[in-house]
Design a protein around this motif. Structure first.
Motif, PDB file in Angstrom:
ATOM      1  N   GLU A 178     -55.648 -75.258  -1.813  1.00 32.66           N
ATOM      2  CA  GLU A 178     -56.648 -74.901  -2.820  1.00 32.66           C
ATOM      3  C   GLU A 178     -56.267 -73.616  -3.536  1.00 32.66           C
ATOM      4  O   GLU A 178     -55.870 -72.641  -2.906  1.00 32.66           O
ATOM      5  N   ALA A 189     -66.030 -80.597  -7.156  1.00 34.45           N
ATOM      6  CA  ALA A 189     -66.221 -79.585  -6.112  1.00 34.45           C
ATOM      7  C   ALA A 189     -66.700 -80.203  -4.803  1.00 34.45           C
ATOM      8  O   ALA A 189     -66.359 -79.732  -3.725  1.00 34.45           O
ATOM      9  N   GLU A 190     -67.470 -81.286  -4.873  1.00 34.70           N
ATOM     10  CA  GLU A 190     -68.043 -81.853  -3.648  1.00 34.70           C
ATOM     11  C   GLU A 190     -67.034 -82.715  -2.880  1.00 34.70           C
ATOM     12  O   GLU A 190     -67.300 -83.147  -1.764  1.00 34.70           O
ATOM     13  N   ARG A 236     -61.908 -72.636  -7.085  1.00 38.39           N
ATOM     14  CA  ARG A 236     -63.003 -73.602  -7.228  1.00 38.39           C
ATOM     15  C   ARG A 236     -64.215 -72.930  -7.827  1.00 38.39           C
ATOM     16  O   ARG A 236     -64.369 -71.711  -7.758  1.00 38.39           O
ATOM     17  N   ASP A 237     -65.082 -73.724  -8.461  1.00 37.98           N
ATOM     18  CA  ASP A 237     -66.396 -73.242  -8.886  1.00 37.98           C
ATOM     19  C   ASP A 237     -67.393 -74.361  -8.566  1.00 37.98           C
ATOM     20  O   ASP A 237     -67.071 -75.254  -7.781  1.00 37.98           O
ATOM     21  N   GLY A 238     -68.566 -74.308  -9.146  1.00 39.47           N
ATOM     22  CA  GLY A 238     -69.573 -75.307  -8.818  1.00 39.47           C
ATOM     23  C   GLY A 238     -69.216 -76.707  -9.281  1.00 39.47           C
ATOM     24  O   GLY A 238     -69.776 -77.695  -8.807  1.00 39.47           O
ATOM     25  N   GLU A 239     -68.273 -76.805 -10.205  1.00 35.00           N
ATOM     26  CA  GLU A 239     -67.957 -78.094 -10.810  1.00 35.00           C
ATOM     27  C   GLU A 239     -66.729 -78.774 -10.198  1.00 35.00           C
ATOM     28  O   GLU A 239     -66.748 -79.969  -9.891  1.00 35.00           O
ATOM     29  N   GLU A 240     -65.655 -77.998 -10.039  1.00 37.59           N
ATOM     30  CA  GLU A 240     -64.374 -78.587  -9.645  1.00 37.59           C
ATOM     31  C   GLU A 240     -63.609 -77.653  -8.727  1.00 37.59           C
ATOM     32  O   GLU A 240     -63.828 -76.449  -8.739  1.00 37.59           O
ATOM     33  N   TRP A 241     -62.668 -78.223  -7.980  1.00 41.14           N
ATOM     34  CA  TRP A 241     -61.620 -77.391  -7.397  1.00 41.14           C
ATOM     35  C   TRP A 241     -60.285 -77.772  -8.024  1.00 41.14           C
ATOM     36  O   TRP A 241     -60.118 -78.872  -8.572  1.00 41.14           O
TER      37      TRP A 241
END
Ligand SMILES: [Zn+2]
Length: 211
Positions: A180, A170-171, A183-188
Motif C-alpha cells: 500500500e 477503500a473497502e 489511501r483515503d475514504g474512496e480508494e487505496w
C-alpha cells in the motif's frame, strides 16, 4: 481491440499460460474490428465484434460516479511508455480525459463509457471474473467496486508490471502481492511488489510447489 494487444492476451481458462491464435476478418488500421480468437491448449474460442473482445458476459452492476481524471492520472503514476493502463467499469468514464493527460494506451474492461469512434490507443474487452492478460503486460490498473473481487484483483496484479500501481475501492482488503502506498475514504493505491512477481514465476514453473 488493438492488434498490439494480441501478444498480451492469454486464455482465461485455468490451465498453463497460452497465447491465443487470431483469425482476423475485419481491421481498420491498428484496430481489429472483427476476429476470432482461439486457444491452442483448451480449444476455447472468443470473439472480437465491433472492435470489442468478448471473453465473457460481464457480471451485472455498475457505478456511475465519474472519477476525477487528474486524480486518476496521479494515482496511476504513469507518465508515458508503451504499456497500457487498465480501466475497469466506472473508471472508463474518465478514459477520454485521462488520455489527454497521459499519452499511453488504455485497456477498457467492461466499459461504462462509450468510446469515441477511432479513439487512438484504446482496446476494449468484456470479461467476467478475470482479465485475460499475461504477466507484466500493463503499466497500472484502476479496479472499481463492481470488479474488485479477489479473483479479478489477482489476475490484475499478475498483469501489472513490477512497481506498477493498482487502484481499488477503500473497502477492498489489500490482496497479496501489493504494497500500500496511500489511501483515503474512496480508494487505496498500492504497487506490485517484486515478491509477487517471483511467486508468479515459481507458480508457472511448478504449480504444486508454492502454497
Ligand atoms: Zn485455453
Amino acid at each position: 481491440m488493438l492488434r498490439d494487444l494480441l501478444d498480451a492476451l492469454r486464455c482465461p481458462m485455468p490451465h498453463e499460460e497460452s497465447w491465443l491464435v487470431a483469425m482476423v476478418y475485419e481491421a481498420e488500421g491498428p484496430l481489429l474490428r472483427r476476429a476470432d480468437l482461439s486457444c491452442p491448449v483448451c480449444a476455447a474460442e472468443y470473439i472480437i465484434r465491433d472492435g470489442i473482445a468478448r471473453f465473457a458476459e460481464p457480471l451485472a452492476g455498475r457505478d456511475d460516479r465519474a472519477p476525477d481524471p487528474m486524480r486518476l492520472a496521479a494515482l496511476l503514476g504513469v507518465t508515458d511508455g508503451h504499456l497500457p493502463v487498465l480501466l475497469s467499469g466506472r473508471y472508463t468514464l474518465a478514459g477520454d480525459a485521462l488520455g489527454a493527460l497521459i499519452p499511453v494506451p488504455q485497456v477498457w474492461v467492461n466499459a461504462q463509457a462509450v468510446a469515441r469512434p477511432g479513439a487512438p490507443g484504446l482496446s476494449e474487452m468484456l470479461v467476467r471474473d478475470r482479465v485475460p492478460l499475461g504477466v507484466a503486460t500493463l503499466a497500472a490498473a484502476a479496479v472499481d467496486a463492481t470488479h474488485a473481487t479477489p479473483a479479478m484483483l489477482a489476475s490484475v496484479i499478475r498483469a501489472v508490471q513490477q512497481g506498477g500501481h493498482v487502484i481499488a475501492p477503500a473497502e477492498t482488503p489489500l490482496p497479496d502481492g501489493l504494497k500500500e502506498l496511500a489511501r483515503d475514504g474512496e480508494e487505496w493505491v498500492a504497487e506490485v511488489t517484486a515478491r509477487a512477481s517471483g511467486l508468479i514465476e515459481l507458480r508457472r514453473r511448478a504449480p504444486d510447489a508454492v502454497g
